[in-house]
Design a protein around this motif. Structure first.
Motif, mmCIF file in Angstrom:
data_model
loop_
_atom_site.group_PDB
_atom_site.id
_atom_site.type_symbol
_atom_site.label_atom_id
_atom_site.label_comp_id
_atom_site.label_asym_id
_atom_site.label_seq_id
_atom_site.Cartn_x
_atom_site.Cartn_y
_atom_site.Cartn_z
ATOM 1 N N ASP A 28 0.837 -1.207 0.000
ATOM 2 C CA ASP A 28 0.000 0.000 0.000
ATOM 3 C C ASP A 28 0.869 1.254 0.000
ATOM 4 O O ASP A 28 0.588 2.218 -0.723
ATOM 5 C CB ASP A 28 -0.937 0.020 1.205
ATOM 6 N N LYS A 29 1.917 1.226 0.804
ATOM 7 C CA LYS A 29 2.823 2.367 0.903
ATOM 8 C C LYS A 29 3.489 2.641 -0.455
ATOM 9 O O LYS A 29 3.567 3.789 -0.896
ATOM 10 C CB LYS A 29 3.868 2.082 1.978
ATOM 11 N N GLN A 31 2.331 1.851 -3.370
ATOM 12 C CA GLN A 31 1.303 2.350 -4.288
ATOM 13 C C GLN A 31 1.076 3.847 -4.081
ATOM 14 O O GLN A 31 1.001 4.600 -5.048
ATOM 15 C CB GLN A 31 -0.014 1.583 -4.094
ATOM 16 N N TYR A 32 0.979 4.282 -2.829
ATOM 17 C CA TYR A 32 0.796 5.713 -2.556
ATOM 18 C C TYR A 32 2.002 6.521 -3.043
ATOM 19 O O TYR A 32 1.854 7.625 -3.562
ATOM 20 C CB TYR A 32 0.561 5.966 -1.062
ATOM 21 N N GLN A 33 3.197 5.951 -2.890
ATOM 22 C CA GLN A 33 4.402 6.650 -3.341
ATOM 23 C C GLN A 33 4.394 6.790 -4.863
ATOM 24 O O GLN A 33 4.731 7.851 -5.397
ATOM 25 C CB GLN A 33 5.653 5.903 -2.872
ATOM 26 N N GLU A 35 1.742 6.926 -6.723
ATOM 27 C CA GLU A 35 0.722 7.923 -7.041
ATOM 28 C C GLU A 35 1.257 9.328 -6.818
ATOM 29 O O GLU A 35 0.988 10.230 -7.626
ATOM 30 C CB GLU A 35 -0.531 7.682 -6.202
ATOM 31 N N CYS A 36 2.021 9.538 -5.759
ATOM 32 C CA CYS A 36 2.640 10.847 -5.507
ATOM 33 C C CYS A 36 3.586 11.216 -6.643
ATOM 34 O O CYS A 36 3.576 12.359 -7.131
ATOM 35 C CB CYS A 36 3.414 10.844 -4.187
ATOM 36 N N GLU A 64 -3.740 16.516 -3.291
ATOM 37 C CA GLU A 64 -3.775 15.054 -3.435
ATOM 38 C C GLU A 64 -2.453 14.438 -2.978
ATOM 39 O O GLU A 64 -2.441 13.394 -2.325
ATOM 40 C CB GLU A 64 -4.070 14.665 -4.894
ATOM 41 N N ARG A 68 -1.909 11.745 0.189
ATOM 42 C CA ARG A 68 -1.203 10.466 0.075
ATOM 43 C C ARG A 68 -0.004 10.402 1.012
ATOM 44 O O ARG A 68 0.304 9.358 1.572
ATOM 45 C CB ARG A 68 -0.805 10.229 -1.373
ATOM 46 N N GLN A 69 0.677 11.526 1.207
ATOM 47 C CA GLN A 69 1.800 11.540 2.130
ATOM 48 C C GLN A 69 1.329 11.302 3.564
ATOM 49 O O GLN A 69 2.022 10.640 4.341
ATOM 50 C CB GLN A 69 2.560 12.865 2.017
ATOM 51 N N LYS A 71 -1.229 9.442 4.327
ATOM 52 C CA LYS A 71 -1.507 8.001 4.368
ATOM 53 C C LYS A 71 -0.214 7.208 4.516
ATOM 54 O O LYS A 71 -0.170 6.195 5.230
ATOM 55 C CB LYS A 71 -2.269 7.577 3.114
ATOM 56 N N ILE A 72 0.841 7.670 3.861
ATOM 57 C CA ILE A 72 2.143 7.003 3.981
ATOM 58 C C ILE A 72 2.644 7.101 5.418
ATOM 59 O O ILE A 72 3.150 6.119 5.982
ATOM 60 C CB ILE A 72 3.161 7.600 2.986
#
Length: 127
Positions: A28-29, A31-33, A35-36, A64, A68-69, A71-72
């Motif tokens: 998940d981490k 994936q968020y990275q 996306e960033c 956005e 995401r950051q 969430k990370i």
């Protein structure tokens, strides 16, 4: 009478489940990275376009990225907490809805709080 009731699903932490949780959190981490990184790329691409549209859209993309950051950061905290938990701990995994049959004379306290305990994908206890 039948009613809907929330049932808590708890997972007993084992070496296997701990590794699976860590793997999922890391995935998940990542994936968020990604996306960033993609959003940053979009911002750079937008810097070459119309100024009026660009400013608002860039602000939206930056928000956005910040979401995401956050969430990370939360996932990093979860990783820390997971490393500190001893094997055998019970983690609340989720809640599901169940149909509960209630009859006159039933003990309400026994019926209300129900929990299913899972260990390595197998139900080991229903409380």
């Amino acid at each position: 009478m039948k009613i809907l009731q929330s049932v808590v699903i708890k997972q007993v932490l084992t070496e296997k489940s701990k590794e699976e949780l860590l793997s999922k959190i890391e995935s998940d981490k990542n994936q968020y990275q990604k996306e960033c990184d993609q959003l940053r790329f979009e911002i750079k691409k937008l810097e070459k376009t119309n100024k009026l549209k660009r400013t608002r859209f860039i602000q939206h993309l930056e928000n956005e990225i910040m979401n995401r950051q956050e969430k990370i950061k939360l996932l990093d905290f979860q990783i820390e907490q997971l490393h500190m938990l001893p094997i055998g701990s019970e983690l609340k995994e989720k809640e599901v809805q169940a149909i509960l049959d209630v009859q006159v004379g039933d003990s309400w306290d026994d019926k209300v709080e129900q929990t299913i305990v899972i260990k390595d994908g197998i139900v080991v206890e229903i409380r």
